[in-house]
Motif scaffolding. Structure first.
Motif, PDB file in Angstrom:
ATOM      1  N   GLU A  74       0.844  -1.199   0.000  1.00 35.81           N
ATOM      2  CA  GLU A  74       0.000   0.000   0.000  1.00 35.81           C
ATOM      3  C   GLU A  74       0.879   1.250   0.000  1.00 35.81           C
ATOM      4  O   GLU A  74       1.190   1.808   1.045  1.00 35.81           O
ATOM      5  CB  GLU A  74      -0.949  -0.039   1.201  1.00 35.81           C
ATOM      6  N   ASP A  75       1.271   1.641  -1.197  1.00 37.07           N
ATOM      7  CA  ASP A  75       2.240   2.732  -1.319  1.00 37.07           C
ATOM      8  C   ASP A  75       1.611   3.987  -1.898  1.00 37.07           C
ATOM      9  O   ASP A  75       2.181   4.620  -2.783  1.00 37.07           O
ATOM     10  CB  ASP A  75       3.433   2.271  -2.178  1.00 37.07           C
ATOM     11  N   THR A  76       0.426   4.332  -1.376  1.00 39.42           N
ATOM     12  CA  THR A  76      -0.216   5.536  -1.915  1.00 39.42           C
ATOM     13  C   THR A  76       0.268   6.802  -1.212  1.00 39.42           C
ATOM     14  O   THR A  76       0.026   7.892  -1.680  1.00 39.42           O
ATOM     15  CB  THR A  76      -1.749   5.455  -1.770  1.00 39.42           C
ATOM     16  N   GLN A 119      -0.260  -0.648  -4.943  1.00 37.38           N
ATOM     17  CA  GLN A 119      -1.346   0.297  -5.204  1.00 37.38           C
ATOM     18  C   GLN A 119      -0.959   1.404  -6.177  1.00 37.38           C
ATOM     19  O   GLN A 119      -1.792   1.866  -6.945  1.00 37.38           O
ATOM     20  CB  GLN A 119      -1.854   0.874  -3.884  1.00 37.38           C
ATOM     21  N   SER A 120       0.327   1.800  -6.149  1.00 35.20           N
ATOM     22  CA  SER A 120       0.715   2.890  -7.054  1.00 35.20           C
ATOM     23  C   SER A 120       0.552   2.478  -8.518  1.00 35.20           C
ATOM     24  O   SER A 120       0.542   3.323  -9.403  1.00 35.20           O
ATOM     25  CB  SER A 120       2.151   3.325  -6.772  1.00 35.20           C
ATOM     26  N   GLN A 121       0.428   1.172  -8.773  1.00 31.99           N
ATOM     27  CA  GLN A 121       0.253   0.735 -10.160  1.00 31.99           C
ATOM     28  C   GLN A 121      -1.210   0.470 -10.508  1.00 31.99           C
ATOM     29  O   GLN A 121      -1.513  -0.086 -11.556  1.00 31.99           O
ATOM     30  CB  GLN A 121       1.084  -0.528 -10.401  1.00 31.99           C
ATOM     31  N   VAL A 224     -12.524  12.066   1.564  1.00 27.53           N
ATOM     32  CA  VAL A 224     -11.812  12.123   0.280  1.00 27.53           C
ATOM     33  C   VAL A 224     -11.621  10.693  -0.213  1.00 27.53           C
ATOM     34  O   VAL A 224     -11.234   9.810   0.554  1.00 27.53           O
ATOM     35  CB  VAL A 224     -10.431  12.810   0.469  1.00 27.53           C
ATOM     36  N   ILE A 225     -11.890  10.473  -1.494  1.00 28.16           N
ATOM     37  CA  ILE A 225     -11.588   9.145  -2.049  1.00 28.16           C
ATOM     38  C   ILE A 225     -10.399   9.193  -3.015  1.00 28.16           C
ATOM     39  O   ILE A 225      -9.613   8.276  -3.058  1.00 28.16           O
ATOM     40  CB  ILE A 225     -12.831   8.452  -2.663  1.00 28.16           C
ATOM     41  N   LEU A 226     -10.306  10.312  -3.780  1.00 31.25           N
ATOM     42  CA  LEU A 226      -9.099  10.480  -4.599  1.00 31.25           C
ATOM     43  C   LEU A 226      -8.452  11.796  -4.207  1.00 31.25           C
ATOM     44  O   LEU A 226      -9.137  12.819  -4.083  1.00 31.25           O
ATOM     45  CB  LEU A 226      -9.427  10.523  -6.095  1.00 31.25           C
ATOM     46  N   TYR A 234      -6.381   5.731   1.550  1.00 31.99           N
ATOM     47  CA  TYR A 234      -6.358   4.347   2.036  1.00 31.99           C
ATOM     48  C   TYR A 234      -7.755   3.737   1.977  1.00 31.99           C
ATOM     49  O   TYR A 234      -7.942   2.615   1.506  1.00 31.99           O
ATOM     50  CB  TYR A 234      -5.810   4.288   3.473  1.00 31.99           C
ATOM     51  N   HIS A 235      -8.747   4.500   2.471  1.00 38.82           N
ATOM     52  CA  HIS A 235     -10.102   3.957   2.569  1.00 38.82           C
ATOM     53  C   HIS A 235     -10.598   3.427   1.224  1.00 38.82           C
ATOM     54  O   HIS A 235     -11.100   2.316   1.119  1.00 38.82           O
ATOM     55  CB  HIS A 235     -11.081   5.043   3.038  1.00 38.82           C
TER      56      HIS A 235
END
Ligand code: GLU
Length: 550
Positions: A74-76, A119-121, A224-226, A234-235
């Motif tokens: 999880e690398d957001t 996640q970054s991909q 916030v979602i994006l 994360y959510h």
């Protein structure tokens, strides 16, 4: 408002639909009981013992049900990411033998049909689901600046209402298409928010796999979602990923309990079925009479590398964690002395709600028992492996003569009552220093009940007559001869019956030899030690001891 038009304005390049992803990542073809779990760390530093604990529990729940265990990165949050964060996690899990089926199964190897697992991909996937929410009028762009958000917080504090973007403070909720378009044309940055349908007086219920029934207020915040760069929070990433990876059971730290209402709401808004949740309480530590979480900053044992550095046997640490998870593990181990730990059936509902207490004594104990159950060959291999990395001198000494070292590790390794003197490989040096002249420090325990003259006389006789005996019995008989010669009883029993007739008994005499040879009044079987050391070294030790006490 034409939401479809708005969705096109916000996501012109997204042409896939959620249905497309449903087809790309189909339901898994697995037995009904099979559980799909995942460990989803953020690469923000070293692997924490709590992380290993969570990974182990997820791995067990998956594998003991015939399911699969995923490692997702999880690398957001790029700001918190550290350079080798991902490899530290993979290395940590690998070194403790956690078996990963999907995702990052190795440093550069991703496996599985539900990827990418970083996640970054997956930006396009999240954006596709976000677009679908916008199309249904369930998400909207928010252009509020940091200052506006700070002002909202202040007002809410003053009014003593729930903080966050909701109610009359959700300024961007009702912007018209034209206003949104104008803002975008002006180049204003924006985040995408969920249009929460929650209401303040409603509550949600869910059954937590560890804590049982939990009731919480419904989410009313337009979270916030994006983020402004199009990367999910994360959510949102959790909801999309765990749906598309077909995760059945989300097992994670209990800091996420308060977010469950947001997650359940998101699943519902996307028309998806949420997974089952289980929240693990953190591992605690006793401190100053109280309890606190094990801390990355304060406690070296928070990092899993500490256990490797100290040389705790891998399965000892794992069994310790299983024991922290389910106190019944101890009974299992007692009843199944040699079974692999994978035979134990972990039960989530037997886990502690308040956080299991880390106990170093218990860890050492379990590891001592574990090492005592190994063969001498295994101890040799593992101790030498550890020493190769952490103690070069010891490594050289151990591997100089493998047969010698294996014989040494075999002392008192009888299956019924094995000696338990090492709990970690860093203790090998101290426990066996007397077996290597290079490590033998020439320090001797005091012998209380034999006079110095007698000690010297015993040593002289022993040195003059010492022959390597073919077995323990014969060796002990010659010791009895020496005892008798110097006025010590041949048998302890004889001495006890008539203590005034003797200076002591054969045990006192063997103690003299033990101290001369090992420096210690307590050692493994002396006959085995002397046989392994060899006559020459035994005689040298005896004369060195005489020199030391002269
Ligand atoms: N990336 C989250 C964390 O490191 C994962 C939480 C979860 O397992 O859902 O805390």
């Amino acid at each position: 408002m034409d939401y479809k038009k708005l969705a096109e304005l916000l996501f012109p390049t997204i042409d896939k639909t959620p249905e497309d992803y449903e087809a790309i990542y189909p339901q898994r073809d697995l037995d009904e009981e099979a559980k799909i779990t995942r460990f989803a760390p953020s690469p923000t530093g070293f692997l924490h013992i709590g992380g290993l604990f969570a990974a182990l529990i997820s791995e067990r729940i998956a594998h003991q049900s015939g399911g699969k265990f995923i490692l997702r990165i999880e690398d957001t949050d790029k700001k918190r990411e550290v350079d080798d964060g991902v490899s530290k996690i993979i290395e940590g899990l690998k070194s403790f033998g956690i078996k990963i089926d999907e995702g990052f199964v190795d440093f550069d190897t991703e496996e599985g049909a539900y990827g990418p697992y970083k996640q970054s991909q997956r930006a396009e996937i999240y954006q596709c689901y976000a677009k679908s929410l916008v199309e249904q009028g369930l998400a909207y762009p928010c252009f509020c600046s940091e200052e506006t958000l700070a002002k909202i917080r202040e007002e809410q504090e003053a009014e003593k209402i729930l903080p966050g973007y909701h109610g009359k403070h959700a300024y961007c909720r009702d912007l018209s298409y034209e206003q949104i378009e104008a803002n975008i044309n002006e180049g204003k940055s924006y985040v995408l928010r969920l249009k929460s349908p929650g209401s303040e007086d409603k509550r949600i219920n869910f059954k937590d796999g560890i804590r049982g029934k939990i009731e919480l207020p419904e989410n009313i915040v337009d979270v916030v979602i994006l983020k402004s760069d199009g990367i999910p929070t994360y959510h949102f990433a959790h909801v999309v990923d765990d749906h598309l990876m077909r995760t059945t059971n989300v097992i994670r730290g209990d800091e996420w309990i308060s977010s469950v209402p947001i997650h359940i709401q998101m699943f519902a808004m996307l028309g998806l079925k949420p997974p089952k949740y289980a929240h693990i309480a953190p591992i605690m530590k006793e401190d100053d009479g109280g309890k606190r979480k094990i801390s990355k900053r304060k406690d070296p044992e928070a990092a899993v590398t500490w256990y490797s550095d100290e040389g705790y046997p891998v399965d000892g640490v794992i069994e310790y964690l299983l024991n922290l998870a389910n106190y019944t593990f101890e009974d299992f181990r007692r009843a199944n002395k040699t079974a692999p730990w994978t035979d134990f059936k972990l039960e989530m509902n037997k886990m502690s709600n308040s956080g299991a207490l880390f106990d170093l004594v218990k860890l050492n104990d379990i590891c001592k028992n574990k090492i005592a159950s190994y063969t001498a060959d295994k101890v040799y291999t593992l101790a030498a492996d550890w020493a190769k990395q952490y103690d070069e001198e010891l490594y050289t000494l151990l591997t100089r003569d493998e047969e010698y070292s294996t014989a040494m590790f075999g002392f008192d390794r009888n299956p019924d009552k094995p000696r338990k003197d090492i709990g970690k490989w860093s203790e090998v040096r101290g426990a066996f220093s007397f077996m290597f002249d290079e490590l033998f420090d020439g320090k001797y325990d005091d012998i209380a009940n034999v006079s110095k003259e007698d000690i010297c006389a015993i040593l002289d006789t022993y040195a003059d007559t010492y022959e390597e005996a073919p077995d323990n019995n014969e060796w002990f008989n010659s010791l009895k001869d020496v005892a008798e010669k110097h006025g010590f009883a041949r048998e302890v029993k004889e001495y006890k019956q008539n203590p005034d007739a003797y200076k002591g008994h054969v045990g006192d005499v063997s103690n003299v030899i033990r101290v001369a040879v090992t420096g210690r009044t307590k050692s493994p079987d002396l006959y085995s030690i002397m046989k392994t050391l060899g006559k020459e070294r035994v005689l040298n030790r005896i004369s060195a001891y005489k020199g030391a006490i002269a």
